[in-house]
Design a protein around this motif. Structure first.
Motif, mmCIF file in Angstrom:
data_model
loop_
_atom_site.group_PDB
_atom_site.id
_atom_site.type_symbol
_atom_site.label_atom_id
_atom_site.label_comp_id
_atom_site.label_asym_id
_atom_site.label_seq_id
_atom_site.Cartn_x
_atom_site.Cartn_y
_atom_site.Cartn_z
ATOM 1 N N VAL A 76 50.787 13.089 45.749
ATOM 2 C CA VAL A 76 50.383 14.437 46.165
ATOM 3 C C VAL A 76 49.827 14.410 47.579
ATOM 4 N N LEU A 77 49.020 13.418 47.893
ATOM 5 C CA LEU A 77 48.466 13.295 49.237
ATOM 6 C C LEU A 77 49.579 13.141 50.268
ATOM 7 N N GLU A 78 50.560 12.311 49.965
ATOM 8 C CA GLU A 78 51.668 12.083 50.900
ATOM 9 C C GLU A 78 52.463 13.360 51.128
ATOM 10 N N THR A 79 52.692 14.115 50.062
ATOM 11 C CA THR A 79 53.433 15.368 50.179
ATOM 12 C C THR A 79 52.652 16.394 50.991
ATOM 13 N N LEU A 80 51.345 16.497 50.771
ATOM 14 C CA LEU A 80 50.530 17.436 51.539
ATOM 15 C C LEU A 80 50.523 17.081 53.019
ATOM 16 N N ASP A 81 50.420 15.808 53.337
ATOM 17 C CA ASP A 81 50.265 15.361 54.718
ATOM 18 C C ASP A 81 51.589 15.303 55.459
ATOM 19 N N ASN A 82 52.667 15.025 54.727
ATOM 20 C CA ASN A 82 53.968 14.802 55.357
ATOM 21 C C ASN A 82 54.917 15.984 55.237
ATOM 22 N N GLY A 83 54.892 16.697 54.106
ATOM 23 C CA GLY A 83 55.802 17.819 53.891
ATOM 24 C C GLY A 83 56.992 17.503 53.022
ATOM 25 N N LYS A 84 57.132 16.227 52.584
ATOM 26 C CA LYS A 84 58.291 15.855 51.770
ATOM 27 C C LYS A 84 58.117 16.343 50.339
ATOM 28 N N PRO A 85 59.211 16.566 49.605
ATOM 29 C CA PRO A 85 59.112 17.035 48.217
ATOM 30 C C PRO A 85 58.341 16.051 47.345
ATOM 31 N N ILE A 86 57.569 16.589 46.416
ATOM 32 C CA ILE A 86 56.747 15.750 45.548
ATOM 33 C C ILE A 86 57.608 14.806 44.724
ATOM 34 N N LYS A 87 58.812 15.228 44.352
ATOM 35 C CA LYS A 87 59.630 14.335 43.528
ATOM 36 C C LYS A 87 60.074 13.096 44.311
ATOM 37 N N GLU A 88 60.171 13.204 45.647
ATOM 38 C CA GLU A 88 60.501 12.031 46.454
ATOM 39 C C GLU A 88 59.276 11.124 46.617
ATOM 40 N N SER A 89 58.118 11.713 46.889
ATOM 41 C CA SER A 89 56.895 10.915 46.977
ATOM 42 C C SER A 89 56.628 10.195 45.662
ATOM 43 N N ARG A 90 56.805 10.942 44.565
ATOM 44 C CA ARG A 90 56.477 10.427 43.230
ATOM 45 C C ARG A 90 57.467 9.384 42.752
ATOM 46 N N ASP A 91 58.752 9.627 42.976
ATOM 47 C CA ASP A 91 59.795 8.779 42.380
ATOM 48 C C ASP A 91 60.327 7.716 43.325
ATOM 49 N N SER A 92 60.071 7.850 44.613
ATOM 50 C CA SER A 92 60.632 6.905 45.578
ATOM 51 C C SER A 92 59.549 6.196 46.384
ATOM 52 N N ASP A 93 58.792 6.950 47.154
ATOM 53 C CA ASP A 93 57.876 6.342 48.124
ATOM 54 C C ASP A 93 56.818 5.459 47.478
ATOM 55 N N VAL A 94 56.042 6.035 46.555
ATOM 56 C CA VAL A 94 54.924 5.280 45.981
ATOM 57 C C VAL A 94 55.416 4.113 45.116
ATOM 58 N N PRO A 95 56.395 4.309 44.212
ATOM 59 C CA PRO A 95 56.867 3.150 43.433
ATOM 60 C C PRO A 95 57.438 2.032 44.291
ATOM 61 N N THR A 96 58.158 2.381 45.361
ATOM 62 C CA THR A 96 58.739 1.346 46.216
ATOM 63 C C THR A 96 57.657 0.633 47.021
ATOM 64 N N ALA A 97 56.616 1.359 47.422
ATOM 65 C CA ALA A 97 55.494 0.706 48.102
ATOM 66 C C ALA A 97 54.848 -0.337 47.194
ATOM 67 N N ALA A 98 54.606 0.022 45.938
ATOM 68 C CA ALA A 98 54.043 -0.939 44.988
ATOM 69 C C ALA A 98 54.989 -2.118 44.786
ATOM 70 N N ALA A 99 56.295 -1.833 44.722
ATOM 71 C CA ALA A 99 57.279 -2.897 44.510
ATOM 72 C C ALA A 99 57.254 -3.914 45.643
ATOM 73 N N HIS A 100 57.005 -3.464 46.862
ATOM 74 C CA HIS A 100 56.937 -4.400 47.987
ATOM 75 C C HIS A 100 55.749 -5.342 47.848
ATOM 76 N N PHE A 101 54.623 -4.838 47.371
ATOM 77 C CA PHE A 101 53.476 -5.728 47.179
ATOM 78 C C PHE A 101 53.713 -6.691 46.021
ATOM 79 N N PHE A 102 54.314 -6.211 44.948
ATOM 80 C CA PHE A 102 54.652 -7.117 43.845
ATOM 81 C C PHE A 102 55.607 -8.212 44.320
ATOM 82 N N TYR A 103 56.649 -7.807 45.035
ATOM 83 C CA TYR A 103 57.659 -8.766 45.489
ATOM 84 C C TYR A 103 57.048 -9.810 46.416
#
Length: 477
Positions: A103-130
């Motif tokens: 939600v914070l990313e969508t408010l600050d950036n303007g991108k759709p919440i479904k992209e922030s929720r389903d793409s950006d945040v999960p992939t960010a976590a995946a990079h730290f796991f990897y």
């Protein structure tokens, strides 16, 4: 074609836990920045979100000194298995706070919440796991005996994927034993400063990660600071050239991931409905604010008319509006300046003879919005075929033979990505070998994985991020 009407399904903005003020993060603490504060705006409404303190020259110097001290005394000597524990904690905290961050990313950036929720945040976590998994295996990764970290990494990230670009930069740097001073984009600093809170939650030693918000002057201070050992930059080609000039003649290592003007090539034997979905995702995902966006569509002449008809019909179904609505496909352009650039370049295409088709969607009264647009009849000499628009605008060209497709696809100063659509595996391999692009997708587009290196050639920069190759950029090997 049936037109589906969707009832509003807004996500609650309260989940973002917005605060009126955010401050720089230096040596494990939030500090009052010495620079002029900036106001972060919601591009969907043009309303202020928060006031953000920015870093002064003394703040940048303090951050670099803190990072050096942490590198020499704590993080550098720490065994890889211990570093990995911190990265795993960060990854898990990103998952635990995923809804807030989306939600914070969508408010600050303007991108759709479904992209922030389903793409950006999960992939960010995946990079730290990897990258956590690599931290204790560097001696066995083929880098030679006893690979060592470079030291202090200065990192500058763009506004199109604020949290994800942060993860792309910070995760490999920490996994290899480096410490970090990161400058988020001027228009999207909030998720980076919440990430600083996550570093505190994870118990990350003070000074290992430092966040210094500000405009280009703060980035310049970071690039030119003598205490920085490596610069990693993602952003425009023009700024990348300035950074390369500033670093030349110094011992600093440098990686640049810059602009792009990717070709998406569709042959007459391609599955056209599948290709249309890939084309739409390739250019209209994140409002076209993607460096590897498929902004040039090359279609074989024999199927060009049919494909364009299917494409316009599909684009007409994209829903533009409130980025916090879970039904929204196209959100807001990040800033008034970027919107003006998109409008100017699109108008130049019309002036030079391209045929403009714009989706008949209604634009909100407030906010920075631009309707999805397709320009057909584009010639290679036109600006819209040569310059990066960085918005929801697709330029369509045609070709007759595979050789012509390669020639037109490579007729660009950029070289970040490309896409191919054909049923012939031999043609895919033939074309991929001839495309001057760092990433070539076949019968798909915009597919990413933390284990896959990403980067470009020519004016799209140099160096790779992700995978084993991306780790090497932070090591003496």
């Amino acid at each position: 074609m049936s037109v589906w009407e969707y009832a509003p399904a807004p996500e609650s903005r309260d989940l973002a836990n917005l605060r009126p003020n955010y401050r720089p993060f230096v040596d494990g603490e939030f500090v009052d920045g010495g620079g002029d504060p900036l106001t972060s705006l919601n591009p969907a409404t043009e309303e202020p979100l928060a006031e953000v303190g920015t870093a002064s020259e003394s703040d940048v110097d303090a951050a670099v000194r803190a990072a050096r001290r942490a590198f020499e005394q704590v993080w550098g000597p720490m065994p890889g298995a211990e570093r990995a524990k911190y990265l795993f904690r960060i990854a898990r905290l990103l998952q635990e706070r995923a809804r807030e961050l989306a939600v914070l990313e969508t408010l600050d950036n303007g991108k759709p919440i479904k992209e922030s929720r389903d793409s950006d945040v999960p992939t960010a976590a995946a990079h730290f796991f990897y990258h956590a998994g690599w931290a204790d295996k560097l001696d066995y990764a083929g880098y030679g005996p006893d690979p060592q970290p470079l030291g202090v990494a200065g990192q500058i990230i763009p506004w199109n994927f604020p949290l994800l670009m942060l993860a792309w930069k910070i995760a490999p740097a920490l996994a290899t034993g480096n410490t970090v001073v990161l400058k988020p984009a001027e228009t999207t600093p909030l998720s980076a400063l919440v990430f600083a809170e996550i570093c505190q939650q994870a118990g990350l030693p003070a000074g290992v990660v430092n966040i210094v918000p500000g405009a280009g002057d703060v980035g310049s201070l970071l690039v030119r600071h003598p205490g920085i050992d490596k610069i990693a930059f993602t952003g425009s080609t023009a700024v990348g050239k300035e950074i390369q000039h500033a670093v030349a003649g110094t011992p600093k290592r440098l990686t640049l991931e810059l602009g792009g003007k990717a070709a998406n090539v569709v042959f007459d034997d391609a599955p056209l409905d599948q290709a249309v979905e890939g084309i739409v995702g390739g250019i209209f995902f994140n409002q076209g604010h993607v460096c590897c966006a498929g902004s040039r569509l090359l279609v074989q002449e024999s199927v060009a008319e049919e494909l364009l008809g299917k494409l316009r019909a599909r684009v007409s179904t994209l829903r533009l509006g409130d980025p916090l609505d879970k039904n929204t496909d196209i959100g807001a352009i990040n800033s008034a300046e970027q919107l003006a650039k998109i409008r100017e370049l699109t108008a130049s295409g019309e002036d030079e003879g391209a045929e403009r088709w714009t989706s008949p969607c209604e634009l909100p009264e407030r906010g920075f919005y631009f309707a999805p647009t397709v320009l057909s009849g584009v010639e290679q000499s036109m600006r819209v075929a040569r310059e990066e628009i960085f918005g929801p605008v697709l330029s369509v060209l045609t070709f007759r033979t595979p050789d012509e497709a390669v020639t037109k696809a490579n007729n660009t100063p950029y070289g970040l990505s490309a896409g191919l659509w054909t049923e012939k595996g031999s043609r895919i391999l033939w074309l991929a070998d001839r495309m001057r692009a760092g990433v070539v997708w076949a019968n798909t587009f915009n597919r990413f994985d933390p284990a896959a290196p990403f980067g470009g050639y020519q004016e799209s920069g140099f160096g790779r991020e992700g995978g084993r190759t991306g780790l090497e950029a932070y090591l003496h090997v």
